[in-house]
Design an enzyme around this catalytic site. Sequence first.
Site, PDB file in Angstrom:
ATOM      1  N   VAL A  44      -9.135 -22.236  13.402  1.00 37.85           N
ATOM      2  CA  VAL A  44      -8.749 -23.641  13.348  1.00 37.85           C
ATOM      3  C   VAL A  44      -7.245 -23.754  13.581  1.00 37.85           C
ATOM      4  CG1 VAL A  44      -8.639 -25.719  11.930  1.00 37.85           C
ATOM      5  CG2 VAL A  44     -10.608 -24.180  11.740  1.00 37.85           C
ATOM      6  N   ARG A  99       0.280 -33.820  13.950  1.00 33.54           N
ATOM      7  CA  ARG A  99       0.469 -35.139  13.341  1.00 33.54           C
ATOM      8  C   ARG A  99      -0.093 -36.276  14.200  1.00 33.54           C
ATOM      9  NH1 ARG A  99       1.327 -31.510  10.469  1.00 33.54           N
ATOM     10  NH2 ARG A  99       3.155 -31.125   9.142  1.00 33.54           N
ATOM     11  N   ARG A 100      -1.208 -35.997  14.858  1.00 34.42           N
ATOM     12  CA  ARG A 100      -1.860 -37.038  15.657  1.00 34.42           C
ATOM     13  C   ARG A 100      -3.316 -37.241  15.254  1.00 34.42           C
ATOM     14  NH1 ARG A 100       0.284 -36.139  21.905  1.00 34.42           N
ATOM     15  NH2 ARG A 100       2.390 -35.420  21.395  1.00 34.42           N
ATOM     16  N   GLY A 101      -3.715 -36.646  14.117  1.00 33.78           N
ATOM     17  CA  GLY A 101      -5.081 -36.803  13.641  1.00 33.78           C
ATOM     18  C   GLY A 101      -6.085 -35.892  14.305  1.00 33.78           C
ATOM     19  N   LEU A 129      -6.629 -32.567  13.874  1.00 31.73           N
ATOM     20  CA  LEU A 129      -7.322 -31.687  12.924  1.00 31.73           C
ATOM     21  C   LEU A 129      -8.415 -32.451  12.187  1.00 31.73           C
ATOM     22  CD1 LEU A 129      -7.651 -29.006  11.462  1.00 31.73           C
ATOM     23  CD2 LEU A 129      -5.874 -29.739   9.852  1.00 31.73           C
ATOM     24  N   TYR A 186      -7.069 -28.205   3.276  1.00 34.14           N
ATOM     25  CA  TYR A 186      -8.496 -28.471   3.402  1.00 34.14           C
ATOM     26  C   TYR A 186      -9.112 -29.263   2.258  1.00 34.14           C
ATOM     27  CZ  TYR A 186      -8.281 -25.501   7.457  1.00 34.14           C
ATOM     28  OH  TYR A 186      -7.958 -24.996   8.692  1.00 34.14           O
ATOM     29  N   PHE A 220     -12.268 -14.166   6.852  1.00 31.74           N
ATOM     30  CA  PHE A 220     -12.988 -14.290   8.132  1.00 31.74           C
ATOM     31  C   PHE A 220     -12.370 -15.379   8.981  1.00 31.74           C
ATOM     32  CE2 PHE A 220     -15.328 -16.437   4.707  1.00 31.74           C
ATOM     33  CZ  PHE A 220     -15.310 -17.741   5.137  1.00 31.74           C
TER      34      PHE A 220
END
Length: 405
Positions: free
Chosen positions: A80, A88-90, A92, A121, A405
């Site tokens: 990821v 910072r643009r959404g 993720l 997370y 992992f």
Amino acid sequence: MDLEIRPINEQEIPAFGRSLERAFGEHWTEEEWKAEHNVFEPDRGLGAFDAAELVGTAGACSLTLTVPGGSLPMAGVTAVGVQPSHRRRGILRRLMQRQLEDVRDKGEAIAGLWASESSIYGRFGYGMAAAVAGLEIERGRSSFARLHTQSGRVRMVEKDEAAKELPSVLDRVVPAKPGMWARTERWWTHNLADPERWREGASPLFFALHETTEGIDGYVMYRVKRDWQDAFPKGTVRVRELIAENREAYADLWRFVLNIDLIDRVEAWPRPVDEPLFWCLAAPRRLVVKVYDGLWLRLLDVPAALSARRYSGHDRLVVEVVDDFCPWNAGRFALDAGPEGAECTRTDRTADVVLDSASLAAAYLGGVRFSVLREARRAEGDSAALRRADRLFAWDPMPWCHQVF
């Protein structure tokens, strides 16, 4: 920004890798790419595309997680990352949303990951379910409190023999420890690849087996970082993995590691937070123990996840789950549970315990008590209900995840 989130195809795997390198500020060697390719599942790779450019990634491995009294398929979230040019643009958030929907549609009740940053997370519903410990001790301060008599033989072997003998030992240990996951042949190939950068200046892996007349019942994998100061040896042993089926093999393997010559210090990570070594030592204060977040879990199907594990006693509990990120998970659930099994269904009954999905995931393996979550303002309910939940979800041994992992 013309952004699209979609699965990648075979031709886009190199671009997936380049984007991941940029996100983590790394350049992988051909040897590293080969090792990673052993466990990469292209059909579970997601890409964030800004027009034709792949700028963010998310992947998943198909794993089997040990839960209290059983096991459950788990999406092992990995790879990821978003490139520095597109932070910072959404992106993720959109990757996580699509991935969790895909995991749900695949029929997996849980997802798990190791976080590169522990602040990321929780907002996506992941809870820290199995902490890990880092250990450090001076070799000269590592005497045992009780006279140690070796119960078996510790034998050093080469990688080829280790590849044959280690998997069966781990296979027998994994079902007994919540948080561990079954390592497939592909994962063993990955782990034993041993590229130079993975060594961080230390030696290639060494392997030692513990065996008795009944067979091999433990092993240790470790590296040695050599150092000399003023003509005195100041090397470090770095234990990568020590697995034992019983206390005799455990003590023998630790004593072997702590007795290696030309060594000043022994380090080990990740280890269980309830590591027995602390109680083996004559001077336990000499063992430096640091606790870190380890395995994070995300429940995607609350009834299926709660029904899949076993419980420490018989009780009926109504749990209300708040889940804004995956709204299909939100609601009240009646849990009728015991040591033999459990049934969990939706209900309109009054809740005994109220908490968000991340907090429920943190408690799922028995690694944290509900009453502790209440003190942290992460769970609500009266004291009696929380104590009932504590007793119900408690499990021995404590959860531990043995590998990133």
